[in-house]
Design a protein around this motif. Structure first.
Motif, PDB file in Angstrom:
ATOM      1  N   THR A  77      -2.664  -5.391   4.036  1.00 31.65           N
ATOM      2  CA  THR A  77      -3.609  -5.231   5.149  1.00 31.65           C
ATOM      3  C   THR A  77      -2.987  -4.585   6.392  1.00 31.65           C
ATOM      4  O   THR A  77      -3.585  -4.617   7.466  1.00 31.65           O
ATOM      5  CB  THR A  77      -4.220  -6.596   5.523  1.00 31.65           C
ATOM      6  OG1 THR A  77      -3.160  -7.550   5.663  1.00 31.65           O
ATOM      7  CG2 THR A  77      -5.174  -7.074   4.450  1.00 31.65           C
ATOM      8  N   LYS A  78      -1.789  -3.995   6.245  1.00 29.34           N
ATOM      9  CA  LYS A  78      -1.180  -3.332   7.404  1.00 29.34           C
ATOM     10  C   LYS A  78      -2.122  -2.268   7.953  1.00 29.34           C
ATOM     11  O   LYS A  78      -2.779  -1.570   7.177  1.00 29.34           O
ATOM     12  CB  LYS A  78       0.160  -2.713   7.010  1.00 29.34           C
ATOM     13  CG  LYS A  78       0.051  -1.574   6.034  1.00 29.34           C
ATOM     14  CD  LYS A  78       1.440  -1.059   5.661  1.00 29.34           C
ATOM     15  CE  LYS A  78       1.314   0.157   4.773  1.00 29.34           C
ATOM     16  NZ  LYS A  78       2.522   0.389   3.970  1.00 29.34           N
ATOM     17  N   THR A  79      -2.161  -2.151   9.226  1.00 25.86           N
ATOM     18  CA  THR A  79      -3.016  -1.232  10.014  1.00 25.86           C
ATOM     19  C   THR A  79      -4.510  -1.599   9.959  1.00 25.86           C
ATOM     20  O   THR A  79      -5.310  -1.014  10.668  1.00 25.86           O
ATOM     21  CB  THR A  79      -2.887   0.267   9.608  1.00 25.86           C
ATOM     22  OG1 THR A  79      -3.632   0.519   8.423  1.00 25.86           O
ATOM     23  CG2 THR A  79      -1.434   0.688   9.443  1.00 25.86           C
ATOM     24  N   MET A 108       2.366   0.281  -6.036  1.00 28.84           N
ATOM     25  CA  MET A 108       1.457   0.435  -4.899  1.00 28.84           C
ATOM     26  C   MET A 108       0.249   1.241  -5.405  1.00 28.84           C
ATOM     27  O   MET A 108       0.128   1.475  -6.597  1.00 28.84           O
ATOM     28  CB  MET A 108       2.178   1.127  -3.746  1.00 28.84           C
ATOM     29  CG  MET A 108       3.528   0.494  -3.485  1.00 28.84           C
ATOM     30  SD  MET A 108       4.507   1.000  -2.041  1.00 28.84           S
ATOM     31  CE  MET A 108       3.638   2.325  -1.302  1.00 28.84           C
ATOM     32  N   SER A 109      -0.618   1.653  -4.493  1.00 31.25           N
ATOM     33  CA  SER A 109      -1.869   2.295  -4.947  1.00 31.25           C
ATOM     34  C   SER A 109      -1.623   3.517  -5.832  1.00 31.25           C
ATOM     35  O   SER A 109      -2.363   3.752  -6.782  1.00 31.25           O
ATOM     36  CB  SER A 109      -2.719   2.691  -3.747  1.00 31.25           C
ATOM     37  OG  SER A 109      -3.139   1.530  -3.070  1.00 31.25           O
ATOM     38  N   GLY A 110      -0.577   4.276  -5.535  1.00 34.00           N
ATOM     39  CA  GLY A 110      -0.356   5.517  -6.275  1.00 34.00           C
ATOM     40  C   GLY A 110       0.367   5.340  -7.597  1.00 34.00           C
ATOM     41  O   GLY A 110       0.423   6.279  -8.404  1.00 34.00           O
ATOM     42  N   VAL A 148       1.391  -6.547  -7.897  1.00 40.69           N
ATOM     43  CA  VAL A 148       1.241  -5.191  -7.367  1.00 40.69           C
ATOM     44  C   VAL A 148       0.700  -5.277  -5.948  1.00 40.69           C
ATOM     45  O   VAL A 148      -0.116  -6.137  -5.628  1.00 40.69           O
ATOM     46  CB  VAL A 148       0.339  -4.307  -8.258  1.00 40.69           C
ATOM     47  CG1 VAL A 148       0.995  -4.061  -9.611  1.00 40.69           C
ATOM     48  CG2 VAL A 148      -1.048  -4.919  -8.443  1.00 40.69           C
ATOM     49  N   ARG A 149       1.186  -4.397  -5.080  1.00 39.47           N
ATOM     50  CA  ARG A 149       0.858  -4.458  -3.641  1.00 39.47           C
ATOM     51  C   ARG A 149      -0.049  -3.281  -3.295  1.00 39.47           C
ATOM     52  O   ARG A 149       0.397  -2.135  -3.247  1.00 39.47           O
ATOM     53  CB  ARG A 149       2.155  -4.395  -2.833  1.00 39.47           C
ATOM     54  CG  ARG A 149       3.214  -5.428  -3.259  1.00 39.47           C
ATOM     55  CD  ARG A 149       4.467  -5.280  -2.398  1.00 39.47           C
ATOM     56  NE  ARG A 149       4.964  -3.916  -2.382  1.00 39.47           N
ATOM     57  CZ  ARG A 149       5.884  -3.433  -3.204  1.00 39.47           C
ATOM     58  NH1 ARG A 149       6.460  -4.206  -4.105  1.00 39.47           N
ATOM     59  NH2 ARG A 149       6.264  -2.163  -3.117  1.00 39.47           N
ATOM     60  N   LEU A 150      -1.318  -3.555  -3.032  1.00 38.13           N
ATOM     61  CA  LEU A 150      -2.294  -2.474  -2.905  1.00 38.13           C
ATOM     62  C   LEU A 150      -2.980  -2.460  -1.544  1.00 38.13           C
ATOM     63  O   LEU A 150      -3.593  -3.440  -1.131  1.00 38.13           O
ATOM     64  CB  LEU A 150      -3.350  -2.607  -4.002  1.00 38.13           C
ATOM     65  CG  LEU A 150      -2.809  -2.680  -5.441  1.00 38.13           C
ATOM     66  CD1 LEU A 150      -3.959  -2.816  -6.422  1.00 38.13           C
ATOM     67  CD2 LEU A 150      -1.951  -1.469  -5.778  1.00 38.13           C
ATOM     68  N   GLY A 151      -2.861  -1.327  -0.859  1.00 35.49           N
ATOM     69  CA  GLY A 151      -3.597  -1.111   0.380  1.00 35.49           C
ATOM     70  C   GLY A 151      -4.734  -0.132   0.133  1.00 35.49           C
ATOM     71  O   GLY A 151      -5.909  -0.496   0.038  1.00 35.49           O
ATOM     72  N   THR A 152      -4.363   1.148   0.008  1.00 36.09           N
ATOM     73  CA  THR A 152      -5.340   2.224  -0.139  1.00 36.09           C
ATOM     74  C   THR A 152      -6.350   1.985  -1.263  1.00 36.09           C
ATOM     75  O   THR A 152      -7.535   2.274  -1.105  1.00 36.09           O
ATOM     76  CB  THR A 152      -4.576   3.546  -0.392  1.00 36.09           C
ATOM     77  OG1 THR A 152      -3.518   3.639   0.572  1.00 36.09           O
ATOM     78  CG2 THR A 152      -5.482   4.735  -0.265  1.00 36.09           C
ATOM     79  N   ALA A 153      -5.897   1.477  -2.392  1.00 37.86           N
ATOM     80  CA  ALA A 153      -6.802   1.295  -3.542  1.00 37.86           C
ATOM     81  C   ALA A 153      -7.920   0.310  -3.225  1.00 37.86           C
ATOM     82  O   ALA A 153      -8.988   0.371  -3.820  1.00 37.86           O
ATOM     83  CB  ALA A 153      -6.009   0.817  -4.760  1.00 37.86           C
ATOM     84  N   PRO A 194      -8.112   5.138   2.449  1.00 41.98           N
ATOM     85  CA  PRO A 194      -6.920   5.674   3.125  1.00 41.98           C
ATOM     86  C   PRO A 194      -6.736   5.102   4.531  1.00 41.98           C
ATOM     87  O   PRO A 194      -7.712   4.828   5.225  1.00 41.98           O
ATOM     88  CB  PRO A 194      -7.170   7.178   3.169  1.00 41.98           C
ATOM     89  CG  PRO A 194      -8.591   7.388   2.806  1.00 41.98           C
ATOM     90  CD  PRO A 194      -9.098   6.164   2.113  1.00 41.98           C
ATOM     91  N   ARG A 195      -5.474   4.891   4.905  1.00 43.78           N
ATOM     92  CA  ARG A 195      -5.178   4.469   6.277  1.00 43.78           C
ATOM     93  C   ARG A 195      -5.330   5.671   7.197  1.00 43.78           C
ATOM     94  O   ARG A 195      -5.111   6.803   6.789  1.00 43.78           O
ATOM     95  CB  ARG A 195      -3.737   3.938   6.376  1.00 43.78           C
ATOM     96  CG  ARG A 195      -3.574   2.537   5.851  1.00 43.78           C
ATOM     97  CD  ARG A 195      -2.145   2.050   5.987  1.00 43.78           C
ATOM     98  NE  ARG A 195      -1.231   2.743   5.113  1.00 43.78           N
ATOM     99  CZ  ARG A 195      -1.041   2.439   3.816  1.00 43.78           C
ATOM    100  NH1 ARG A 195      -1.705   1.450   3.275  1.00 43.78           N
ATOM    101  NH2 ARG A 195      -0.203   3.114   3.092  1.00 43.78           N
ATOM    102  N   ALA A 196      -5.672   5.409   8.454  1.00 41.71           N
ATOM    103  CA  ALA A 196      -5.785   6.484   9.437  1.00 41.71           C
ATOM    104  C   ALA A 196      -4.437   7.183   9.557  1.00 41.71           C
ATOM    105  O   ALA A 196      -3.397   6.539   9.528  1.00 41.71           O
ATOM    106  CB  ALA A 196      -6.210   5.912  10.781  1.00 41.71           C
TER     107      ALA A 196
HETATM  108  C1  LIG Z   1       1.980  -0.019   2.671  1.00 39.91           C
HETATM  109  C2  LIG Z   1       2.717  -0.719   1.598  1.00 39.91           C
HETATM  110  C3  LIG Z   1       2.121  -0.937   0.332  1.00 39.91           C
HETATM  111  C4  LIG Z   1       0.730  -0.463  -0.034  1.00 39.91           C
HETATM  112  O1  LIG Z   1       0.602   0.918   0.049  1.00 39.91           O
HETATM  113  P1  LIG Z   1      -0.668   1.677  -0.593  1.00 39.91           P
HETATM  114  O2  LIG Z   1      -0.103   2.958  -1.069  1.00 39.91           O
HETATM  115  O3  LIG Z   1      -1.661   1.837   0.494  1.00 39.91           O
HETATM  116  O4  LIG Z   1      -1.166   0.831  -1.711  1.00 39.91           O
HETATM  117  C5  LIG Z   1       2.863  -1.616  -0.614  1.00 39.91           C
HETATM  118  N1  LIG Z   1       4.103  -2.061  -0.362  1.00 39.91           N
HETATM  119  C6  LIG Z   1       4.710  -1.880   0.809  1.00 39.91           C
HETATM  120  C7  LIG Z   1       6.085  -2.392   1.019  1.00 39.91           C
HETATM  121  C8  LIG Z   1       4.034  -1.204   1.835  1.00 39.91           C
HETATM  122  O5  LIG Z   1       4.644  -1.024   3.022  1.00 39.91           O
END
Ligand SMILES: *Cc1c(COP(=O)(O)O)cnc(C)c1O
Length: 244
Positions: free
Chosen positions: A43-45, A209-211, A224-229, A233-235
């Motif tokens: 949830t960063k940003t 991560m998402s990619g 798995v650590r997912l933001g964008t997915a 996309p983050r700003a």
């Molecule tokens: C931002 C971040 C992610 C997630 O990135 P996305 O590409 O948006 O999924 C995962 N791990 C770490 C350590 C990050 O800083």
């Protein structure tokens, strides 16, 4: 409170369902069970409202990469969420981090772990940690520079009774070359398997991560650590100079 009809919740829920299908397919390709893979919402940003929407959509594991940003966002702390720090931790923020998070995935120095131990000794708490390995060799990435450095620190960190080492974490190389990305994950998994042999508490391999999470799951990721997915996309960072 957020209703089930909230459009942001509905969108995250749809993305989560799709992501779970991709995780399940990747797990099946590797002969693994999809149940062995936890999905973290990074949830960063993102504002608190989106974090709450992710929880309402059925996620229960949240990752933030900066202590300061998290401190503002996690006040008051959300109920029923497990909160992990996934970004670099400076020693002077250890006390803060120990209060905010249930786990730190990004231990990259024995000294950082010692600072957490001290903070936890003062409050009577304990914490799960992962050790981060820089598998890409990219200087911009954090983590122990190699398996030998990590092993040496591991011995020191294992002596700290307030920390439970649950496994390893990495970020793969930033590359369109899937083979290079897979190589990073494989390096981490091999080290994990070696270390886990005589460490029953080792059960977490945080990678993807998402990619690149499908490759990570094929290579054994349990988290798995997912933001964008999940959030889109983050700003982009603001431009350094205003355009004329
Ligand atoms: C931002 C971040 C992610 C997630 O990135 P996305 O590409 O948006 O999924 C995962 N791990 C770490 C350590 C990050 O800083």
């Amino acid at each position: 409170m957020m209703g089930v009809t909230d459009p942001v919740v509905a969108l995250i829920r749809r993305r989560l369902r799709h992501t779970r299908e991709l995780v399940a397919a990747a797990a099946a390709r590797a002969g693994r069970s999809a149940d062995a893979v936890r999905i973290m919402a990074v949830t960063k940003t993102r504002p608190r409202a989106e974090l709450d929407a992710a929880l309402a959509a059925g996620l229960d594991l949240i990752g933030e990469n900066r202590v300061q940003e998290a401190a503002a966002k996690l006040d008051p702390p959300p109920a029923h969420a497990e909160l992990h720090l996934i970004g670099h931790l400076q020693r002077n923020k250890a006390r803060h981090a120990a209060r905010l998070f249930h786990a730190v995935q990004s231990i990259d120095k024995a000294a950082t772990a010692q600072a957490l131990q001290q903070a936890l000794a003062a409050t009577g708490g304990t914490m799960d940690v992962l050790l981060e390995l820089n598998t890409s060799g990219e200087p911009a990435k954090h983590g122990f520079a190699g398996p030998e450095e990590l092993r040496r620190a591991l011995e020191a960190i294992e002596a700290l009774d307030r920390l439970r080492i649950r496994g390893l974490m990495t970020m793969a190389v930033w590359s369109a070359d899937a083979g290079a990305v897979r190589g990073c994950f494989r390096t981490l998994r091999r080290l994990f398997e070696e270390l886990a042999r005589d460490r029953p508490a080792f059960d977490t391999l945080s990678m993807g991560m998402s990619g690149d999470f499908e490759i990570a799951v094929e290579e054994g990721a349990t988290l798995v650590r997912l933001g964008t997915a999940l959030f889109g996309p983050r700003a982009a960072a603001p431009p350094a100079q205003a355009r004329t």
